[in-house]
Design a protein around this motif. Structure first.
Motif, PDB file in Angstrom:
ATOM      1  N   LYS A   7       0.876  -1.099   0.002  1.00 50.11           N
ATOM      2  CA  LYS A   7       0.032  -0.032  -0.104  1.00 50.11           C
ATOM      3  C   LYS A   7       0.820   1.353   0.034  1.00 50.11           C
ATOM      4  O   LYS A   7       1.927   1.071   0.410  1.00 50.11           O
ATOM      5  N   SER A   8       0.376   2.461  -0.442  1.00 53.65           N
ATOM      6  CA  SER A   8       1.208   3.529  -0.597  1.00 53.65           C
ATOM      7  C   SER A   8       1.250   4.177   0.872  1.00 53.65           C
ATOM      8  O   SER A   8       0.257   4.510   1.593  1.00 53.65           O
ATOM      9  N   PRO A   9       2.344   4.498   1.504  1.00 53.31           N
ATOM     10  CA  PRO A   9       2.674   4.633   2.996  1.00 53.31           C
ATOM     11  C   PRO A   9       2.415   6.163   2.982  1.00 53.31           C
ATOM     12  O   PRO A   9       2.857   6.968   1.931  1.00 53.31           O
ATOM     13  N   MET A  10       2.424   6.689   4.218  1.00 53.97           N
ATOM     14  CA  MET A  10       2.577   8.093   4.474  1.00 53.97           C
ATOM     15  C   MET A  10       3.986   8.389   4.186  1.00 53.97           C
ATOM     16  O   MET A  10       5.033   7.724   4.458  1.00 53.97           O
ATOM     17  N   THR A  11       4.321   9.699   3.960  1.00 50.92           N
ATOM     18  CA  THR A  11       5.471  10.028   3.980  1.00 50.92           C
ATOM     19  C   THR A  11       6.072  10.373   5.345  1.00 50.92           C
ATOM     20  O   THR A  11       5.339  10.431   6.278  1.00 50.92           O
ATOM     21  N   MET A  12       7.679  10.493   5.368  1.00 45.13           N
ATOM     22  CA  MET A  12       8.108  10.827   6.781  1.00 45.13           C
ATOM     23  C   MET A  12       7.571  12.075   7.445  1.00 45.13           C
ATOM     24  O   MET A  12       7.399  12.240   8.494  1.00 45.13           O
TER      25      MET A  12
END
Length: 354
Positions: A7-12
């Motif tokens: 899945k597309s994760p959140m950015t840092m």
């Protein structure tokens, strides 16, 4: 170093915002730094796990220390003085370090994009300076996905709230340019700008309009034209302005390169600068002082923008805080010979086009 799930994760930066800590703290947790409070570490690691991040200790063990390399990424071909001036600033900022800069441009070529991704995965770069990027940028998204520090110079569009950027005070520069022409007695002032969708164009044009309104000078839509920041189209658009029944007496131009096309269009019709028309540019490129006549222009500190962005990237790489997310550098006016007080026109003849 992290490895995202399918899945597309959140950015840092988004992880930092969600957990109420700084981006630097998230980076420390990801890289297993010891100088993070246990409660904070637990909160950040939980958020990372929820987003599908797996701390990849094997991969991180291959990257003890740094690669000593940052990428210079341009959202267009590296074929302009504009990009070279920013690059000079990057190089100057690295002179006293052991860090190297690498020009990296894929030109939307799928194979090159894959090769660049492989460089990122291999830990070949520590950070990046991007030019003309926005939050949709392929480069920026890939850097975020791998938590690689980056700073955008002269953003092309909207950035995320935690994306760092360095730009110029374009609105103030547009206002200053127009005020200068107004101070010389000009009232019919054209604006030959760059790409209409570019934020710098919008800001410079807004500054131009504001200055006219403050001087009680009506904004004439027929005096606004758009080109692509290059000579040829600026030459064509200036020809259109010279076809108007009533000519402007001055023109504020989107950048210095466009001014060369403006000069050519005026000369082809037997008009001289600044005797028949004042011309004012934007950028203050090295060649502006050698144009005939020498170009009056707004100084955009491109070299300094590159230098400041690089210093910010170096601080991020070292897990040091930066003072602000958005940096804007001043744009003073450089007066030379291409602008003069407005003269009364007494039936002079304009040569036909061509």
């Amino acid at each position: 170093m992290t490895q995202p799930s399918a899945k597309s994760p959140m950015t840092m930066a988004q992880i930092a915002a969600a957990t109420g800590v700084s981006v630097a703290t998230v980076s420390k947790v990801i890289n297993q730094r010891s100088d993070v409070a246990p409660a904070t570490r637990e909160r950040v690691e939980k958020a990372l796990a929820e987003q599908g991040y797996i701390l990849n200790r094997a991969a991180r063990s291959l990257r003890q220390g740094h690669s000593g390399q940052i990428d210079f990424l341009v959202g267009q071909e590296l074929n302009s003085y504009y990009a070279f001036e920013i690059l000079r600033g990057v190089e100057e900022a690295l002179l006293t370090t052991d860090v190297r800069v690498v020009l990296a441009s894929t030109h939307a070529h799928r194979e090159r994009e894959q090769q660049w991704r492989q460089r990122l995965s291999a830990g070949a770069i520590d950070g990046a300076v991007l030019v003309l990027a926005d939050k949709r940028s392929f480069y920026l998204q890939e850097l975020h996905r791998r938590s690689i520090p980056s700073v955008v110079v002269d953003p092309f569009g909207e950035l995320g709230p935690q994306d760092l950027s360095v730009s110029a005070t374009n609105w103030a520069g547009g206002k200053l340019a127009t005020e200068y022409l107004l101070s010389l007695g000009h009232r019919r002032i054209a604006a030959l700008m760059g790409e209409p969708a570019h934020p710098c164009t919008q800001d410079r044009l807004a500054g131009y309009r504001h200055a006219l309104q403050m001087a009680d000078v009506p904004v004439d839509p027929s005096l606004t034209r758009f080109a692509d920041f290059h000579v040829e189209q600026a030459h064509q658009e200036m020809a259109q302005l010279l076809a108007l029944p009533e000519l402007p007496t001055a023109v504020f131009v989107g950048n210095d390169e466009q001014c060369m096309g403006v000069y050519r269009a005026l000369a082809e019709r037997g008009l001289t600068v600044p005797h028949d028309m004042s011309v004012l540019g934007f950028d203050d490129m090295p060649y502006a002082q050698w144009m005939t006549p020498a170009l009056t222009t707004i100084h955009q500190p491109l070299l300094e923008m590159g230098r400041v962005a690089t210093k910010m990237v170096l601080r991020l790489i070292a897990d040091e805080p930066v003072e602000t997310v958005r940096v804007e550098l001043a744009t003073p006016l450089v007066a030379r010979l291409s602008c003069a007080p407005r003269r009364r026109r007494k039936g002079f003849r304009i040569l036909p086009a061509g």
